[in-house]
Scaffold this active site. Structure first.
Site, PDB file in Angstrom:
ATOM      1  CE  LYS A 213      -0.388  -0.440   5.033  1.00  0.00           C
ATOM      2  NZ  LYS A 213      -1.315  -0.687   6.154  1.00  0.00           N
ATOM      3  CB  CYS A 442      -8.602  -6.785  12.987  1.00  0.00           C
ATOM      4  SG  CYS A 442      -7.009  -6.579  12.149  1.00  0.00           S
TER       5      CYS A 442
END
Length: 574
Positions: A213, A442
């Site tokens: 990213k 998560c």
């Protein structure tokens, strides 16, 4: 070599091979979503799906019980929107409210990237959710994945005229760095199908997209609420007499690391010079291309841009950038940051309109009768009458922006009716707290964060009150793993999950995002955390200088050594 600059580059990892074979980020997502035998998508589609702004998750708290019953995990999806600068209209907010109740878990979460997430979306509701977003001109393209993520921009500057122009540049930056593929429109919005998607060219990203990213932000001094030094690429707006002259450019920041691995680290971004507004997009494009060409494509833990610069040097990067640009950046221009927190309460703009910054603990917008929360209902009521816009902040709060003087009494009445907090109603420590989502969904979380930090802050508030410093701002942040989503190491007191109920404690960050904290204690629980905080707050109350921030005090008095570079990030003794 492990990068695309090698003409003989051949991908060796499954993720790199998968991106190249994804037919422009399509893979077999159509088939995966249509398969009703499982609540999950195919393993080969999970990484591709991220580029559409979606993470596959499952409830970790009931996974063992479900396994005993021979059931697959309780899968669901988190959808993260792309909202440059965090600005949305009342119409969009009302649509978001409907989506969270019809398709998600009846909550909206404001993220640390100045956008929102919907949690608990099941696979069959993915497409309807994307289509509902599209109806109000929102999307989740590049909310996740190996591309540039949501572009952040200061939502509440001192001079609101500056926001208008800088915000427009932030939007242009977001649009400029979008992939060329039309996969999002094909898959979710029933757009025109591309006949040969494998032949679609990506002029910025190439066939393998980025190694990891990439994050870009825009700051407007004197506020650094975007935490510019934690990001791959940053632009600091230089404004004189109300006119935007251009931007000081920063590169190479990043937060994620691995516990116990000194080869991984958080890195503060470097300043590389000043550019004019018309040079901004070209600099961004070439910076992304450099990372595309030279980023590590073998070990993802070393694939972020900070490692590309850390391994090769900032001097190498500047030379490569200037060569590609065909011009050199000018020297930095003077500026000053005074805070990386939000400006709570009522603020009036140059045009006479008002902005109200509400406090949203850890960004979770919900109704909860037990806790006395009516934030979701309150925001819905406000959106039904508000004529301005809403701005999500990088600190997980929300601003009701551009309230006309005539409409202010109505907004004030609704804020009071629903018990919404404007900031001054909570302590400075709680105002400056922040947490990532972590458990139960998560998959990377090692410990609690969002669900635990509020109670820990209550204990810290009591200790601050005990020492007579409850009115002083101290930033406290927590994240459930070391990946950096909560920007924890930019807090004066930060906690990073190590295991269930246990955290590594970092101390000594600067008060306006200019210095990271460093490791102070490892693998401690609440019974160990509170005596340490008690002792340090007592010393701070007794020996601090006038206007001295807590992090600066810890460095000055030798409790920790100041972070000066990646070599200082892991454990050190004062």
């Amino acid at each position: 070599m492990t990068h695309l600059a090698d003409p003989n580059y051949i991908p060796v990892t499954d993720i790199e091979k998968g991106k190249a074979a994804s037919k422009g980020l399509r893979s077999t997502l159509n088939e995966s979503v249509a398969d009703q035998l499982s609540g999950a998508v195919a393993d080969s589609d999970i990484h591709t799906l991220k580029h559409h702004g979606t993470y596959q998750q499952f409830n970790r708290e009931n996974q063992h019980e479900r396994k005993k019953q021979f059931l697959e995990p309780e899968y669901s999806f988190m959808i993260r929107a792309r909202i440059p600068g965090g600005v949305c209209s009342p119409k969009q907010w009302l649509a978001l409210d409907e989506m969270c109740q019809e398709f998600a878990n009846s909550t909206i979460r404001i993220t640390t990237r100045q956008t929102f997430q919907l949690h608990g979306v099941i696979k069959s509701d993915l497409k309807p959710t994307f289509q509902a977003m599209n109806k109000v001109l929102m999307d989740s393209i590049c909310g996740c994945g190996d591309v540039n993520r949501n572009v952040m921009c200061n939502p509440n500057p001192v001079d609101s005229r500056a926001h208008e122009e800088v915000f427009e540049w932030a939007k242009k930056l977001s649009e400029h760095l979008l992939p060329a593929t039309r996969a999002y429109y094909d898959l979710w919005l029933d757009g025109e199908k591309v006949e040969n998607p494998e032949n679609v060219e990506e002029p910025i990203y190439g066939p393998y997209y980025l190694p990891r990213k990439f994050k870009a932000v825009v700051a407007i001094p004197p506020y650094n609420d975007v935490d510019i030094y934690a990001h791959c690429l940053g632009y600091i707006a230089i404004i004189e007499d109300g006119k935007l002259l251009g931007y000081n450019v920063t590169v190479g920041g990043g937060l994620g690391m691995t516990h116990g691995d000194p080869k991984t680290y958080a890195r503060i971004a470097d300043h590389i010079g000043f550019c004019t507004p018309d040079q901004m997009l070209k600099i961004a494009e070439e910076t992304v291309k450099i990372q595309r060409d030279y980023g590590n494509r073998v070990e993802r833990r070393f694939a972020r841009f900070k490692y590309t610069i850390g391994d090769r040097s900032i001097e190498w990067f500047k030379e490569e950038l200037h060569k590609r640009l065909g011009f050199e950046l000018q020297p930095d221009k003077p500026f000053e940051f005074i805070s990386n927190s939000d400006r709570y309460g009522w603020v009036q703009g140059h045009d006479g309109n008002w902005h109200l910054n509400l406090f949203v603990e850890n960004g979770r917008i919900k109704d909860d009768a037990e806790q006395g929360l009516q934030l979701l209902s309150g925001m819905r009521a406000i959106a039904e009458v508000h004529q301005g816009d809403f701005r999500m902040t990088p600190n997980q709060n929300i601003i009701i922006a551009n309230i006309t003087p005539e409409n202010r009494p109505q907004i004030e009445a609704l804020v009071e009716q629903y018990g919404l907090q404007t900031g001054p109603q909570v302590s400075p420590i709680r105002q400056n707290s922040m947490a990532c989502v972590a458990l139960p969904t998560c998959p990377l979380a090692m410990a609690e964060s969002e669900r635990y930090l509020p109670s820990l802050v209550t204990h810290i508030e009591k200790l601050a009150e005990k020492h007579g410093i409850a009115d002083l701002p101290i930033t406290v942040r927590m994240q459930g793993c070391p990946n950096g989503c909560g920007r924890a190491v930019l807090a004066e007191i930060s906690f990073i999950g190590k295991g269930p109920g246990r955290y590594n404690m970092y101390l000594g960050a600067g008060g306006h995002g200019e210095r990271f904290s460093v490791l102070h204690e490892e693998n401690i629980d609440e019974s160990e955390i509170l005596p340490i905080v008690d002792d340090l707050l007592g010393k701070y109350a007794a020996d601090r200088n006038a206007d001295e921030r807590f992090g600066d005090f810890l460095v000055r008095t030798g409790v920790v050594k100041a972070y000066e570079g990646p070599q200082d990030f892991h454990r050190q003794e004062a």
